[in-house]
Design a protein around this motif. Sequence first.
Motif, PDB file in Angstrom:
ATOM      1  N   GLU A   2      19.538  15.832  37.090  1.00  0.00           N
ATOM      2  CA  GLU A   2      19.900  16.999  37.893  1.00  0.00           C
ATOM      3  C   GLU A   2      20.301  18.151  36.848  1.00  0.00           C
ATOM      4  O   GLU A   2      20.468  19.507  37.603  1.00  0.00           O
ATOM      5  N   GLN A   3      20.469  17.963  35.764  1.00  0.00           N
ATOM      6  CA  GLN A   3      20.842  18.956  34.857  1.00  0.00           C
ATOM      7  C   GLN A   3      19.782  19.624  34.105  1.00  0.00           C
ATOM      8  O   GLN A   3      19.869  20.513  33.312  1.00  0.00           O
ATOM      9  N   GLY A   4      18.492  19.052  34.508  1.00  0.00           N
ATOM     10  CA  GLY A   4      17.316  19.560  33.907  1.00  0.00           C
ATOM     11  C   GLY A   4      17.162  19.183  32.431  1.00  0.00           C
ATOM     12  O   GLY A   4      16.284  19.629  31.859  1.00  0.00           O
ATOM     13  N   ARG A   5      17.662  18.067  32.137  1.00  0.00           N
ATOM     14  CA  ARG A   5      17.689  17.425  30.791  1.00  0.00           C
ATOM     15  C   ARG A   5      16.525  16.492  30.743  1.00  0.00           C
ATOM     16  O   ARG A   5      16.283  15.370  31.549  1.00  0.00           O
ATOM     17  N   GLY A   6      15.932  16.453  29.543  1.00  0.00           N
ATOM     18  CA  GLY A   6      15.106  15.234  29.309  1.00  0.00           C
ATOM     19  C   GLY A   6      13.700  15.467  28.404  1.00  0.00           C
ATOM     20  O   GLY A   6      13.727  16.742  28.163  1.00  0.00           O
ATOM     21  N   PHE A   7      13.040  14.625  28.281  1.00  0.00           N
ATOM     22  CA  PHE A   7      11.796  14.532  27.412  1.00  0.00           C
ATOM     23  C   PHE A   7      10.492  15.255  28.388  1.00  0.00           C
ATOM     24  O   PHE A   7      10.261  14.944  29.497  1.00  0.00           O
ATOM     25  N   ARG A   8       9.997  16.396  27.850  1.00  0.00           N
ATOM     26  CA  ARG A   8       9.254  17.146  28.831  1.00  0.00           C
ATOM     27  C   ARG A   8       7.576  16.784  28.528  1.00  0.00           C
ATOM     28  O   ARG A   8       7.272  16.868  27.450  1.00  0.00           O
ATOM     29  N   ILE A   9       7.023  16.557  29.845  1.00  0.00           N
ATOM     30  CA  ILE A   9       5.563  16.488  29.731  1.00  0.00           C
ATOM     31  C   ILE A   9       4.854  17.493  30.682  1.00  0.00           C
ATOM     32  O   ILE A   9       4.966  17.133  31.740  1.00  0.00           O
ATOM     33  N   ARG A  10       4.596  18.555  30.226  1.00  0.00           N
ATOM     34  CA  ARG A  10       4.088  19.503  31.245  1.00  0.00           C
ATOM     35  C   ARG A  10       5.035  19.978  32.062  1.00  0.00           C
ATOM     36  O   ARG A  10       6.424  20.400  31.785  1.00  0.00           O
ATOM     37  N   ASP A  11       5.045  19.736  33.405  1.00  0.00           N
ATOM     38  CA  ASP A  11       6.097  19.955  34.135  1.00  0.00           C
ATOM     39  C   ASP A  11       7.145  18.771  34.594  1.00  0.00           C
ATOM     40  O   ASP A  11       7.946  19.188  35.513  1.00  0.00           O
ATOM     41  N   ALA A  12       6.799  17.772  34.133  1.00  0.00           N
ATOM     42  CA  ALA A  12       7.515  16.442  34.170  1.00  0.00           C
ATOM     43  C   ALA A  12       8.851  16.503  33.269  1.00  0.00           C
ATOM     44  O   ALA A  12       8.594  16.903  31.987  1.00  0.00           O
ATOM     45  N   VAL A  13       9.940  16.091  33.654  1.00  0.00           N
ATOM     46  CA  VAL A  13      10.940  16.104  32.726  1.00  0.00           C
ATOM     47  C   VAL A  13      11.585  14.516  32.974  1.00  0.00           C
ATOM     48  O   VAL A  13      12.130  14.190  33.884  1.00  0.00           O
ATOM     49  N   ILE A  14      11.702  13.855  31.749  1.00  0.00           N
ATOM     50  CA  ILE A  14      12.059  12.615  31.854  1.00  0.00           C
ATOM     51  C   ILE A  14      13.589  12.343  30.935  1.00  0.00           C
ATOM     52  O   ILE A  14      13.227  12.259  29.849  1.00  0.00           O
ATOM     53  N   PRO A  15      14.571  12.057  31.470  1.00  0.00           N
ATOM     54  CA  PRO A  15      15.715  12.004  30.798  1.00  0.00           C
ATOM     55  C   PRO A  15      15.638  10.427  29.922  1.00  0.00           C
ATOM     56  O   PRO A  15      14.894   9.500  30.668  1.00  0.00           O
ATOM     57  N   ILE A  16      15.663  10.477  28.728  1.00  0.00           N
ATOM     58  CA  ILE A  16      15.620   9.073  27.675  1.00  0.00           C
ATOM     59  C   ILE A  16      17.129   8.567  27.824  1.00  0.00           C
ATOM     60  O   ILE A  16      17.844   9.196  26.882  1.00  0.00           O
ATOM     61  N   VAL A  17      17.215   7.488  28.244  1.00  0.00           N
ATOM     62  CA  VAL A  17      18.357   6.930  28.234  1.00  0.00           C
ATOM     63  C   VAL A  17      18.509   5.362  27.989  1.00  0.00           C
ATOM     64  O   VAL A  17      18.265   4.480  28.799  1.00  0.00           O
ATOM     65  N   PRO A  18      18.597   4.948  26.596  1.00  0.00           N
ATOM     66  CA  PRO A  18      18.762   3.584  26.246  1.00  0.00           C
ATOM     67  C   PRO A  18      20.037   3.055  26.889  1.00  0.00           C
ATOM     68  O   PRO A  18      21.032   3.869  26.968  1.00  0.00           O
ATOM     69  N   GLY A  19      20.188   1.649  26.663  1.00  0.00           N
ATOM     70  CA  GLY A  19      21.228   1.004  27.126  1.00  0.00           C
ATOM     71  C   GLY A  19      21.313  -0.294  26.781  1.00  0.00           C
ATOM     72  O   GLY A  19      20.541  -0.788  26.519  1.00  0.00           O
TER      73      GLY A  19
END
Length: 331
Positions: free
Chosen positions: A87-104
């Motif tokens: 929702e904050q637009g945070r993450g790893f970008r692959i062209r138009d895709a944004v994927i937040p990286i969250v290990p746990g």
Amino acid sequence: MKNLLTDIAGVRVGHAGDATLASGVTAVVFDRPAVASMDVRGGGPGIREGSLLDPVSTVEQIDAIAFSGGSAFGLEAGGGVQAWLAEQGRGFRIRDAVIPIVPGAICFDLLNGGDKEWGRFAPYRDLGYAAAAAASTSFTLGSVGAGLGATVANLKGGLGSASAATPGGVNVAALAVVNAVGSVTVGDGPWFWAAPFEIDSEYGGRGLPTSFTSDMLTMRLKGGPAITAVENTTLAVVVTDAVLTKPQARRLAMIAQTGFARAIYPVHAPLDGDVVFAAATCEKPIDPLFGLTELGMVAANVTARAIARGVYAATALPFPGALPAWQDRFG
């Protein structure tokens, strides 16, 4: 310095928990992606995105870390943190895709007296979202977040944190969720195994006993002979403002595991799922040999202190047969 993980600039921590459930989630959120890796020593770990953190894997940086109770059900907490970041637009970008990286990683708290009859879906995804949304530079210790339902061999466990700086001014801090099969105190007394590393009486200032008896060194395990390999773990994250590569972050996590051995007796058992994440915000260059060694030394110390502080600050669960808190017995 607040003696917290958030003494590292650009790091925020949030908790969410359910008192009836007696379980919760803690989210560590980075304002900017952080270089990260991890080290696993326990025999029964439960980890999300663990392979991604291997130094040979492609993705170098992460956006957050999710710690949760709930055993394997709690792995869904990372999805809630991920949703908030998206929702904050945070993450790893692959062209138009944004994927937040969250290990746990998760700890087992399913038998602590809380109501775990949650129906079809476990609540941990929603708790993860709430924890991420609540993240700030100030947070509480003890029976909160992922440490809400934690226990150790003879006392209530909890969530702790500590920070320090190297002589050269590089900062390092740790946050730990203490749900170990072993004990963090010596025998049945008030002394913490981590006493030699204590600063400013941060966990009671009791020091160590004047001598050690054989009874003090007897193995004390949570659950006694009925213990199983899935009931315990200590989770920790060490964060520094040093400039580190991903392999160097892995080495920092490995050295920081020494702090577990200084604070928990016994540790890294087949009954535990012990894991340390290490993350770097990459603000201050360090020497790759001497500097990293010194940083690891201090990281191990703050990890030990964070573990002791988690038990020192804990409060007992309000259920029949619940383990007492350190404060109840010795405070």
